[in-house]
Design a protein around this motif. Sequence first.
Motif, PDB file in Angstrom:
ATOM      1  N   ILE A 103       0.844  -1.195   0.000  1.00  0.00           N
ATOM      2  CA  ILE A 103       0.000   0.000   0.000  1.00  0.00           C
ATOM      3  C   ILE A 103       0.877   1.241   0.000  1.00  0.00           C
ATOM      4  O   ILE A 103       0.631   2.198  -0.737  1.00  0.00           O
ATOM      5  N   GLU A 104       1.927   1.223   0.805  1.00  0.00           N
ATOM      6  CA  GLU A 104       2.817   2.384   0.875  1.00  0.00           C
ATOM      7  C   GLU A 104       3.555   2.622  -0.438  1.00  0.00           C
ATOM      8  O   GLU A 104       3.722   3.759  -0.872  1.00  0.00           O
ATOM      9  N   ILE A 105       3.971   1.559  -1.088  1.00  0.00           N
ATOM     10  CA  ILE A 105       4.642   1.708  -2.388  1.00  0.00           C
ATOM     11  C   ILE A 105       3.691   2.353  -3.395  1.00  0.00           C
ATOM     12  O   ILE A 105       4.060   3.293  -4.103  1.00  0.00           O
ATOM     13  N   ALA A 106       2.456   1.870  -3.461  1.00  0.00           N
ATOM     14  CA  ALA A 106       1.467   2.458  -4.372  1.00  0.00           C
ATOM     15  C   ALA A 106       1.226   3.929  -4.016  1.00  0.00           C
ATOM     16  O   ALA A 106       1.155   4.795  -4.901  1.00  0.00           O
ATOM     17  N   PHE A 107       1.117   4.222  -2.730  1.00  0.00           N
ATOM     18  CA  PHE A 107       0.935   5.598  -2.266  1.00  0.00           C
ATOM     19  C   PHE A 107       2.097   6.484  -2.724  1.00  0.00           C
ATOM     20  O   PHE A 107       1.890   7.583  -3.247  1.00  0.00           O
ATOM     21  N   ASN A 108       3.318   6.006  -2.535  1.00  0.00           N
ATOM     22  CA  ASN A 108       4.497   6.784  -2.935  1.00  0.00           C
ATOM     23  C   ASN A 108       4.505   7.055  -4.433  1.00  0.00           C
ATOM     24  O   ASN A 108       4.799   8.174  -4.869  1.00  0.00           O
ATOM     25  N   VAL A 109       4.171   6.045  -5.223  1.00  0.00           N
ATOM     26  CA  VAL A 109       4.114   6.217  -6.678  1.00  0.00           C
ATOM     27  C   VAL A 109       3.088   7.284  -7.033  1.00  0.00           C
ATOM     28  O   VAL A 109       3.345   8.182  -7.840  1.00  0.00           O
ATOM     29  N   GLY A 110       1.912   7.204  -6.414  1.00  0.00           N
ATOM     30  CA  GLY A 110       0.863   8.176  -6.686  1.00  0.00           C
ATOM     31  C   GLY A 110       1.253   9.593  -6.291  1.00  0.00           C
ATOM     32  O   GLY A 110       1.025  10.543  -7.049  1.00  0.00           O
ATOM     33  N   CYS A 111       1.845   9.740  -5.101  1.00  0.00           N
ATOM     34  CA  CYS A 111       2.281  11.073  -4.656  1.00  0.00           C
ATOM     35  C   CYS A 111       3.320  11.653  -5.602  1.00  0.00           C
ATOM     36  O   CYS A 111       3.230  12.827  -6.000  1.00  0.00           O
ATOM     37  N   GLU A 112       4.304  10.851  -5.958  1.00  0.00           N
ATOM     38  CA  GLU A 112       5.352  11.334  -6.867  1.00  0.00           C
ATOM     39  C   GLU A 112       4.773  11.738  -8.214  1.00  0.00           C
ATOM     40  O   GLU A 112       5.146  12.775  -8.776  1.00  0.00           O
ATOM     41  N   GLU A 113       3.848  10.939  -8.732  1.00  0.00           N
ATOM     42  CA  GLU A 113       3.230  11.240 -10.019  1.00  0.00           C
ATOM     43  C   GLU A 113       2.425  12.538  -9.936  1.00  0.00           C
ATOM     44  O   GLU A 113       2.516  13.405 -10.806  1.00  0.00           O
ATOM     45  N   LEU A 114       1.622  12.677  -8.888  1.00  0.00           N
ATOM     46  CA  LEU A 114       0.812  13.876  -8.714  1.00  0.00           C
ATOM     47  C   LEU A 114       1.687  15.118  -8.615  1.00  0.00           C
ATOM     48  O   LEU A 114       1.463  16.104  -9.319  1.00  0.00           O
ATOM     49  N   LEU A 115       2.682  15.073  -7.761  1.00  0.00           N
ATOM     50  CA  LEU A 115       3.538  16.249  -7.563  1.00  0.00           C
ATOM     51  C   LEU A 115       4.331  16.599  -8.820  1.00  0.00           C
ATOM     52  O   LEU A 115       4.459  17.780  -9.162  1.00  0.00           O
ATOM     53  N   SER A 116       4.831  15.599  -9.528  1.00  0.00           N
ATOM     54  CA  SER A 116       5.586  15.904 -10.748  1.00  0.00           C
ATOM     55  C   SER A 116       4.674  16.418 -11.860  1.00  0.00           C
ATOM     56  O   SER A 116       5.037  17.353 -12.578  1.00  0.00           O
ATOM     57  N   ASP A 117       3.468  15.855 -11.984  1.00  0.00           N
ATOM     58  CA  ASP A 117       2.525  16.350 -13.004  1.00  0.00           C
ATOM     59  C   ASP A 117       2.110  17.783 -12.717  1.00  0.00           C
ATOM     60  O   ASP A 117       2.026  18.620 -13.624  1.00  0.00           O
ATOM     61  N   LEU A 118       1.852  18.093 -11.451  1.00  0.00           N
ATOM     62  CA  LEU A 118       1.478  19.462 -11.099  1.00  0.00           C
ATOM     63  C   LEU A 118       2.639  20.426 -11.301  1.00  0.00           C
ATOM     64  O   LEU A 118       2.437  21.550 -11.768  1.00  0.00           O
ATOM     65  N   ALA A 119       3.853  20.001 -10.987  1.00  0.00           N
ATOM     66  CA  ALA A 119       5.034  20.851 -11.208  1.00  0.00           C
ATOM     67  C   ALA A 119       5.204  21.141 -12.694  1.00  0.00           C
ATOM     68  O   ALA A 119       5.520  22.276 -13.081  1.00  0.00           O
ATOM     69  N   ARG A 120       4.987  20.124 -13.542  1.00  0.00           N
ATOM     70  CA  ARG A 120       5.096  20.336 -14.995  1.00  0.00           C
ATOM     71  C   ARG A 120       4.063  21.340 -15.495  1.00  0.00           C
ATOM     72  O   ARG A 120       4.293  22.038 -16.474  1.00  0.00           O
ATOM     73  N   MET A 121       2.939  21.428 -14.796  1.00  0.00           N
ATOM     74  CA  MET A 121       1.892  22.380 -15.187  1.00  0.00           C
ATOM     75  C   MET A 121       2.118  23.753 -14.556  1.00  0.00           C
ATOM     76  O   MET A 121       1.317  24.658 -14.732  1.00  0.00           O
TER      77      MET A 121
END
Length: 184
Positions: free
Chosen positions: A77-95
Amino acid sequence: MNNEIKCDEHLCAVCGHNCGHSHAAEKIASAEVTVEAMAARREARAARLNELFAEHGAPVVCFTMNVAGPIKYSAAIEIAFNVGCEELLSDLARMGAKLAHSEYHIAETGCEGLFCFGHTNPRLVKAIAQKVEDKFGFGRLFDIDVIGADGQKIERQKPRQCLICGQEAKLCARSRAHSVEELQ
């Protein structure tokens, strides 16, 4: 049980980031959580979201995991959470979204991340969050709420479907249409 792991700006090596805390994730892995503990955590999270909203304004993002049953934390669960957080933060930073604040809470009640973005359209943040939820097969476990300038949660454009029957997931959750065994 109060084996709470709090991380500030960055997560730790156990959680996949670098905050410098020493953690004993094995103490919280596979711990069964009571309804009362989940309710208390939900209340604490809501109070913290209100504080963050008052301090930073909108949008405020709350990233948690939809996990059925009494066990809310595991390494997977934590691994999936980390992947999701990283994806969200990087996508928002790109925007062009500027991260004003981040904090993480890892405990037997599950994984959660709270993020504040200055001067960013909350509807854009929600659209990106929804893309992250839809991007991965396990993204259905992501629950990414965005609170807008009026203090209200921004709703999804298209409601999520139940994994079991295909109906609107919110309706099945409210009516407890499916057993925990079915959901797990």
